[in-house]
Motif scaffolding. Structure first.
Motif, PDB file in Angstrom:
ATOM      1  N   LEU A  21      38.688  -9.721  -3.725  1.00 25.48           N
ATOM      2  CA  LEU A  21      40.031 -10.337  -3.651  1.00 25.48           C
ATOM      3  C   LEU A  21      40.097 -11.668  -3.486  1.00 25.48           C
ATOM      4  O   LEU A  21      41.303 -12.160  -3.744  1.00 25.48           O
ATOM      5  CB  LEU A  21      40.416  -9.650  -1.967  1.00 25.48           C
ATOM      6  CG  LEU A  21      40.482  -8.209  -2.214  1.00 25.48           C
ATOM      7  CD1 LEU A  21      40.436  -7.681  -0.754  1.00 25.48           C
ATOM      8  CD2 LEU A  21      41.838  -7.815  -3.031  1.00 25.48           C
ATOM      9  N   ILE A  25      41.190 -11.440  -7.950  1.00 26.02           N
ATOM     10  CA  ILE A  25      42.512 -10.796  -7.869  1.00 26.02           C
ATOM     11  C   ILE A  25      43.446 -12.119  -7.810  1.00 26.02           C
ATOM     12  O   ILE A  25      43.461 -12.932  -7.080  1.00 26.02           O
ATOM     13  CB  ILE A  25      42.605  -9.961  -6.655  1.00 26.02           C
ATOM     14  CG1 ILE A  25      41.670  -8.697  -6.711  1.00 26.02           C
ATOM     15  CG2 ILE A  25      43.824  -9.328  -6.585  1.00 26.02           C
ATOM     16  CD1 ILE A  25      41.936  -7.524  -7.750  1.00 26.02           C
ATOM     17  N   ASP A  27      46.942 -11.181  -7.437  1.00 27.23           N
ATOM     18  CA  ASP A  27      48.224 -10.660  -6.969  1.00 27.23           C
ATOM     19  C   ASP A  27      48.646 -11.418  -5.620  1.00 27.23           C
ATOM     20  O   ASP A  27      47.911 -11.613  -4.891  1.00 27.23           O
ATOM     21  CB  ASP A  27      47.834  -9.273  -6.780  1.00 27.23           C
ATOM     22  CG  ASP A  27      49.209  -8.340  -6.555  1.00 27.23           C
ATOM     23  OD1 ASP A  27      49.924  -8.923  -6.154  1.00 27.23           O
ATOM     24  OD2 ASP A  27      49.094  -7.209  -6.602  1.00 27.23           O
ATOM     25  N   GLY A  66      49.908  -3.416  -3.118  1.00 31.17           N
ATOM     26  CA  GLY A  66      48.763  -4.390  -3.917  1.00 31.17           C
ATOM     27  C   GLY A  66      47.568  -3.781  -4.063  1.00 31.17           C
ATOM     28  O   GLY A  66      46.873  -3.735  -5.167  1.00 31.17           O
ATOM     29  N   HIS A  69      47.344  -0.779  -6.296  1.00 29.81           N
ATOM     30  CA  HIS A  69      47.698  -1.162  -7.459  1.00 29.81           C
ATOM     31  C   HIS A  69      46.184  -1.752  -8.209  1.00 29.81           C
ATOM     32  O   HIS A  69      45.950  -1.453  -9.331  1.00 29.81           O
ATOM     33  CB  HIS A  69      48.639  -2.445  -7.786  1.00 29.81           C
ATOM     34  CG  HIS A  69      48.733  -2.939  -9.159  1.00 29.81           C
ATOM     35  ND1 HIS A  69      49.562  -1.861 -10.145  1.00 29.81           N
ATOM     36  CD2 HIS A  69      48.567  -4.138  -9.863  1.00 29.81           C
ATOM     37  CE1 HIS A  69      49.481  -2.536 -11.285  1.00 29.81           C
ATOM     38  NE2 HIS A  69      48.848  -3.923 -11.128  1.00 29.81           N
ATOM     39  N   ALA A  70      45.542  -2.419  -7.396  1.00 27.66           N
ATOM     40  CA  ALA A  70      44.125  -2.984  -7.910  1.00 27.66           C
ATOM     41  C   ALA A  70      42.927  -1.702  -7.647  1.00 27.66           C
ATOM     42  O   ALA A  70      41.880  -2.174  -7.864  1.00 27.66           O
ATOM     43  CB  ALA A  70      43.831  -4.036  -7.039  1.00 27.66           C
ATOM     44  N   ARG A  71      43.300  -0.701  -7.257  1.00 27.60           N
ATOM     45  CA  ARG A  71      42.141   0.254  -6.924  1.00 27.60           C
ATOM     46  C   ARG A  71      41.245   0.387  -8.122  1.00 27.60           C
ATOM     47  O   ARG A  71      40.098   0.323  -7.653  1.00 27.60           O
ATOM     48  CB  ARG A  71      42.958   1.910  -6.432  1.00 27.60           C
ATOM     49  CG  ARG A  71      41.760   2.770  -6.175  1.00 27.60           C
ATOM     50  CD  ARG A  71      42.359   3.963  -6.197  1.00 27.60           C
ATOM     51  NE  ARG A  71      43.526   4.235  -5.240  1.00 27.60           N
ATOM     52  CZ  ARG A  71      43.438   4.665  -4.129  1.00 27.60           C
ATOM     53  NH1 ARG A  71      42.504   4.962  -3.399  1.00 27.60           N
ATOM     54  NH2 ARG A  71      44.703   4.868  -3.504  1.00 27.60           N
ATOM     55  N   PHE A  73      40.338  -1.514 -10.516  1.00 25.17           N
ATOM     56  CA  PHE A  73      39.616  -2.624 -10.872  1.00 25.17           C
ATOM     57  C   PHE A  73      38.612  -2.994  -9.650  1.00 25.17           C
ATOM     58  O   PHE A  73      37.571  -3.161 -10.014  1.00 25.17           O
ATOM     59  CB  PHE A  73      40.617  -3.898 -10.804  1.00 25.17           C
ATOM     60  CG  PHE A  73      39.903  -5.067 -10.916  1.00 25.17           C
ATOM     61  CD1 PHE A  73      39.633  -5.623 -12.092  1.00 25.17           C
ATOM     62  CD2 PHE A  73      39.886  -5.729  -9.696  1.00 25.17           C
ATOM     63  CE1 PHE A  73      39.086  -6.917 -12.158  1.00 25.17           C
ATOM     64  CE2 PHE A  73      39.223  -7.290  -9.894  1.00 25.17           C
ATOM     65  CZ  PHE A  73      38.763  -7.681 -11.181  1.00 25.17           C
ATOM     66  N   LEU A  74      39.007  -2.868  -8.543  1.00 27.02           N
ATOM     67  CA  LEU A  74      37.944  -2.858  -7.312  1.00 27.02           C
ATOM     68  C   LEU A  74      36.888  -1.697  -7.382  1.00 27.02           C
ATOM     69  O   LEU A  74      35.806  -2.242  -7.178  1.00 27.02           O
ATOM     70  CB  LEU A  74      38.657  -2.634  -6.074  1.00 27.02           C
ATOM     71  CG  LEU A  74      39.866  -3.836  -5.490  1.00 27.02           C
ATOM     72  CD1 LEU A  74      40.603  -3.542  -4.545  1.00 27.02           C
ATOM     73  CD2 LEU A  74      39.253  -5.265  -5.612  1.00 27.02           C
TER      74      LEU A  74
END
Length: 115
Positions: A21, A25, A27, A66, A69-71, A73-74
């Motif tokens: 993060l 990221i 975002d 957010g 949305h990034a799940r 990728f994480l």
């Protein structure tokens, strides 16, 4: 009851998510947030990730959106950085402990002023 392995994996997930993060990221919804806790199921397939932000409750929906949305990728980042047979599914929750602490502090200050 959590096992030592669950605790170690949860702590490592917390650390790795924090790094991603902070450094990977971009975002704007995820600026100045912190991962406050991670709990993991006994089979290590499900992880509850608790997040909080300095801005408080006003950004709760934005931050959670957010993170959702990034799940993927994480999860990919966790798969890359951790050596697990199965990377857990991430479930994001808002951590209200900072807000509750601030509210209690304000109440104590108010009581002190009234006395």
């Amino acid at each position: 009851m959590t096992t030592r392995r669950q605790e170690r994996v949860a702590e490592q997930i917390k650390i790795e998510l924090g790094k991603m993060l902070e450094h990977q990221i971009n975002d704007p919804r995820l600026n100045l947030i912190s991962i406050t806790d991670v709990t993991i199921s006994s089979d290590l397939r499900e992880a509850n990730v608790y997040a909080s932000a300095l801005a408080g409750q006003s950004v709760e929906a934005e931050v959670l959106a957010g993170l959702e949305h990034a799940r993927s990728f994480l999860r990919r980042g966790l798969a890359h950085s951790m050596q697990l047979r199965v990377v857990p599914n991430l479930h994001f929750h808002w951590d209200k402990s900072l807000e509750n602490g601030a509210r209690l502090s304000r109440l104590l200050d108010q009581i002190e002023r009234e006395d």
